[in-house]
Design a protein around this motif. Structure first.
Motif, short mmCIF file in Angstrom:
data_model
loop_
_atom_site.label_atom_id
_atom_site.label_comp_id
_atom_site.label_asym_id
_atom_site.label_seq_id
_atom_site.Cartn_x
_atom_site.Cartn_y
_atom_site.Cartn_z
N ASP A 9 12.17 -52.13 -48.52
CA ASP A 9 12.04 -53.46 -49.09
C ASP A 9 10.56 -53.86 -49.12
O ASP A 9 9.75 -53.34 -48.34
N GLY A 168 14.47 -52.74 -43.93
CA GLY A 168 14.46 -54.05 -44.57
C GLY A 168 14.43 -55.17 -43.56
O GLY A 168 14.30 -54.94 -42.35
N ASP A 173 19.12 -57.28 -48.19
CA ASP A 173 18.89 -55.88 -47.84
C ASP A 173 20.12 -55.21 -47.25
O ASP A 173 20.17 -53.97 -47.16
#
Length: 245
Positions: A9, A168, A173
């Motif tokens: 991410d 993440g 996520d």
């Protein structure tokens, strides 16, 4: 090598306050040099990402707009997994004074405008889902998540999800971390992401990525698991047996 790819991410994980540190950028370069495939998985639009992170060509694929766009940095081509944002919804939200970022598929704003966005799409009988990323709120087709985009990226790269480790920090996520062979949360992740993750780094955004990269390059994720048990036990036994087999 148990894991050959990293899905990561951007905001709150790789980037802190929108910026990627030199140390985190160096970690990405070292991972590439060690033969890892890199996939960026972000809620940002490609335009926003390019402005914030000119080095995104380091990634083999970029999954943008919360899974709705899969971009190939080497060719500049993109695949859209959903239709363009509905014009009638954009116009209605702008008439209501809602600040918007309009992508190729998603419509995004920030809390506290989520109720107005949800109500507007319902009034127009549009079947869309709402995804949250801490203070951000995104509306996109109901079937699309970060996992949807990541799966397409992995198919193109001929990679099995079991060979991917994901990292993440936020609500949106969960889907892509669950798809990966192992999941990692940075220290600043929301509690539900930390609780569901196989491992939690001691470092926060940026620093946690450096920490994970060091262990991946060394080929010793068990050392990270041991360190977690010793200092910040958030899971029972580090990597879960079903994930590490």
């Amino acid at each position: 090598m148990l894991y050959t790819a990293l899905a990561i991410d951007y905001d709150g994980t790789l980037a802190d306050a929108g910026c990627v540190s030199p140390a985190a950028l160096d970690a990405l370069n070292r991972l590439k040099g060690a033969g890892f495939t890199l996939v960026l998985v972000t809620g940002r639009t490609l335009e926003s990402l390019r402005a914030a992170f000119p080095e995104m060509a380091l990634f083999d694929r970029v999954v943008a707009e919360n899974g709705a766009v899969v971009h190939r940095p080497d060719t500049g081509d993109s695949t859209l997994l959903g239709p363009p944002p509905p014009v009638e919804a954009i116009e209605a939200l702008r008439r209501k004074g809602i600040p918007l970022e309009v992508g190729q598929v998603i419509v995004a704003s920030r809390i506290p405008h989520e109720k107005t966005m949800i109500d507007t799409f319902r009034e127009l009988a549009l079947d869309n889902a709402v995804e949250f990323n801490k203070g951000a709120v995104m509306v996109l087709p109901a079937e699309l998540t970060k996992a949807t985009g990541l799966q397409l990226a992995l198919d193109e790269l001929q990679l099995e999800a079991s060979k991917v480790i994901g990292i993440g920090d936020a609500e949106n996520d969960h889907s892509f971390l669950a798809l990966c062979g192992a999941s990692v949360a940075v220290a600043n992740a929301i509690s539900s992401v930390r609780e569901d993750a196989d491992l939690v780094t001691q470092g926060g955004a940026g620093d946690g990525v450096v920490e994970l990269a060091n262990y991946l390059i060394a080929g010793d994720l068990q050392a990270l698991a041991r360190r977690q048990r010793d200092h910040a036990p958030l899971t029972a036994s580090g990597l879960r047996p079903t994930r590490s087999s």
